[in-house]
Motif scaffolding. Structure first.
Motif, PDB file in Angstrom:
ATOM      1  N   GLY A  92     -62.352  51.732   8.073  1.00  0.00           N
ATOM      2  CA  GLY A  92     -60.878  50.992   7.490  1.00  0.00           C
ATOM      3  C   GLY A  92     -61.044  50.357   6.082  1.00  0.00           C
ATOM      4  N   ALA A  93     -62.002  50.475   5.263  1.00  0.00           N
ATOM      5  CA  ALA A  93     -62.251  49.925   3.981  1.00  0.00           C
ATOM      6  C   ALA A  93     -61.469  50.908   3.063  1.00  0.00           C
ATOM      7  N   SER A  94     -60.790  50.232   2.084  1.00  0.00           N
ATOM      8  CA  SER A  94     -59.973  50.978   1.207  1.00  0.00           C
ATOM      9  C   SER A  94     -60.882  51.839   0.347  1.00  0.00           C
ATOM     10  N   ARG A  95     -60.410  53.206   0.293  1.00  0.00           N
ATOM     11  CA  ARG A  95     -61.099  54.216  -0.263  1.00  0.00           C
ATOM     12  C   ARG A  95     -60.173  54.846  -1.667  1.00  0.00           C
ATOM     13  N   ALA A  96     -60.872  55.215  -2.668  1.00  0.00           N
ATOM     14  CA  ALA A  96     -60.109  55.858  -3.708  1.00  0.00           C
ATOM     15  C   ALA A  96     -59.689  57.109  -3.509  1.00  0.00           C
ATOM     16  N   GLY A  97     -58.325  57.414  -3.474  1.00  0.00           N
ATOM     17  CA  GLY A  97     -57.700  58.687  -3.290  1.00  0.00           C
ATOM     18  C   GLY A  97     -57.835  59.479  -4.499  1.00  0.00           C
ATOM     19  N   GLU A  98     -57.546  60.797  -4.316  1.00  0.00           N
ATOM     20  CA  GLU A  98     -57.446  61.936  -5.606  1.00  0.00           C
ATOM     21  C   GLU A  98     -56.142  62.063  -5.703  1.00  0.00           C
ATOM     22  N   ALA A  99     -55.473  61.807  -7.156  1.00  0.00           N
ATOM     23  CA  ALA A  99     -54.127  62.257  -7.488  1.00  0.00           C
ATOM     24  C   ALA A  99     -54.101  63.362  -8.295  1.00  0.00           C
ATOM     25  N   ARG A 100     -53.025  63.865  -8.433  1.00  0.00           N
ATOM     26  CA  ARG A 100     -52.786  64.978  -9.591  1.00  0.00           C
ATOM     27  C   ARG A 100     -51.607  64.629 -10.365  1.00  0.00           C
ATOM     28  N   PHE A 101     -51.741  65.053 -11.531  1.00  0.00           N
ATOM     29  CA  PHE A 101     -50.737  64.748 -12.585  1.00  0.00           C
ATOM     30  C   PHE A 101     -49.919  65.890 -12.565  1.00  0.00           C
ATOM     31  N   HIS A 102     -50.412  67.147 -12.619  1.00  0.00           N
ATOM     32  CA  HIS A 102     -49.589  68.267 -12.830  1.00  0.00           C
ATOM     33  C   HIS A 102     -48.951  68.536 -11.472  1.00  0.00           C
ATOM     34  N   GLY A 103     -47.643  68.394 -11.025  1.00  0.00           N
ATOM     35  CA  GLY A 103     -47.247  68.550  -9.823  1.00  0.00           C
ATOM     36  C   GLY A 103     -46.914  67.256  -9.206  1.00  0.00           C
ATOM     37  N   GLY A 104     -47.389  66.261  -9.796  1.00  0.00           N
ATOM     38  CA  GLY A 104     -47.043  64.639  -9.199  1.00  0.00           C
ATOM     39  C   GLY A 104     -45.751  64.156  -9.792  1.00  0.00           C
ATOM     40  N   TRP A 105     -45.537  63.242  -9.173  1.00  0.00           N
ATOM     41  CA  TRP A 105     -44.269  62.587  -9.929  1.00  0.00           C
ATOM     42  C   TRP A 105     -44.464  61.962 -11.371  1.00  0.00           C
ATOM     43  N   CYS A 106     -45.404  61.596 -11.859  1.00  0.00           N
ATOM     44  CA  CYS A 106     -45.882  61.219 -12.975  1.00  0.00           C
ATOM     45  C   CYS A 106     -45.831  62.382 -14.114  1.00  0.00           C
ATOM     46  N   GLY A 107     -46.418  63.591 -13.734  1.00  0.00           N
ATOM     47  CA  GLY A 107     -46.257  64.728 -14.546  1.00  0.00           C
ATOM     48  C   GLY A 107     -44.740  65.075 -14.793  1.00  0.00           C
ATOM     49  N   ARG A 108     -44.065  65.096 -13.725  1.00  0.00           N
ATOM     50  CA  ARG A 108     -42.855  65.773 -13.566  1.00  0.00           C
ATOM     51  C   ARG A 108     -41.651  64.421 -14.238  1.00  0.00           C
ATOM     52  N   ALA A 109     -42.002  63.306 -14.323  1.00  0.00           N
ATOM     53  CA  ALA A 109     -41.169  62.351 -15.224  1.00  0.00           C
ATOM     54  C   ALA A 109     -41.582  62.381 -16.534  1.00  0.00           C
ATOM     55  N   VAL A 110     -43.036  62.971 -17.094  1.00  0.00           N
ATOM     56  CA  VAL A 110     -43.171  63.150 -18.542  1.00  0.00           C
ATOM     57  C   VAL A 110     -42.394  64.302 -19.056  1.00  0.00           C
ATOM     58  N   GLY A 111     -42.569  65.318 -17.923  1.00  0.00           N
ATOM     59  CA  GLY A 111     -41.834  66.508 -18.261  1.00  0.00           C
ATOM     60  C   GLY A 111     -40.492  66.282 -18.626  1.00  0.00           C
ATOM     61  N   ALA A 112     -39.621  65.549 -17.760  1.00  0.00           N
ATOM     62  CA  ALA A 112     -38.342  65.246 -17.804  1.00  0.00           C
ATOM     63  C   ALA A 112     -37.887  64.511 -19.277  1.00  0.00           C
TER      64      ALA A 112
END
Length: 211
Positions: free
Chosen positions: A147-167
């Protein structure tokens, strides 16, 4: 390989890297925006075609240069059992990492503090660094309670952040094209620049990792 052996290997491995903070990251879009503004201003106000190219390049280069001088990026790090140890800045523990990604570079989001972007010297060094980070983080996470908080892996390319920068890049490129064609004497070289920028932004908007 035992955990003790991994820790010993990590403690002995020093990775020459460059570390970028939010100031370096913000300097890049600021530079592009400033360069485009200065280029359009030179063409509209003074009808300087080649001067506009020079001013645009100057605007793109100056903000990252200032950020690099104000916040030196060269550093070295080792990855231990509890996190990352840097030679020129404070350590980053695994517990302080809220999220991470390891695509072209190692990007660490922190619960308290700015996001860090860590870039290795070349492709083989990058692969070793990313592998060591994944191994160290995974070993550390095995010691966490359920139940401890774990850092998850995120992806820039294909994620919302990368798409927002592309837009955003596509929108800015379209604006450059429209303004260039609306001039009394259309600036076709700026249209070409806008087209290249739009193509790059479209790739990011589609979620494809640019090569």
């Amino acid at each position: 390989m035992s955990q003790g052996m991994v820790e010993k290997r990590n403690s002995e491995t020093s990775h020459p890297v460059r570390v970028y903070t939010r100031w370096h990251q913000l300097a890049v879009p600021l530079g592009f925006s400033l360069g485009i503004f200065m280029g359009i201003f030179a063409v509209y106000q003074y009808h300087l075609v080649f001067g506009a190219i020079g001013l645009a390049l100057l605007g793109i280069v100056v903000p990252p240069m200032i950020a690099g001088l104000g916040f030196p990026t060269r550093d070295s790090l080792t990855i231990g059992s509890q996190g990352l140890q840097f030679a020129r800045r404070g350590p980053v523990s695994f517990a302080a990492i809220s999220g991470w990604s390891a695509e072209d570079y190692l990007r660490l989001g922190r619960r308290k503090g700015p996001t860090l972007v860590i870039v290795a010297q070349d492709a083989p060094a990058r692969s070793r660094l990313h592998d060591e980070f994944r191994t160290g983080l995974r070993l550390w996470q095995t010691s966490l309670t359920a139940g401890a908080s774990r850092a998850g892996e995120a992806r820039f390319h294909g994620g919302w952040c990368g798409r927002a920068v592309g837009a955003a890049i596509v929108a800015l490129s379209l604006a450059v094209i429209v303004l260039s064609l609306a001039m009394q004497e259309p600036a076709y070289h700026l249209v070409a620049v806008g087209g290249l920028g739009g193509a790059f932004g479209g790739v990011m908007l589609a979620g494809i990792r640019p090569s």
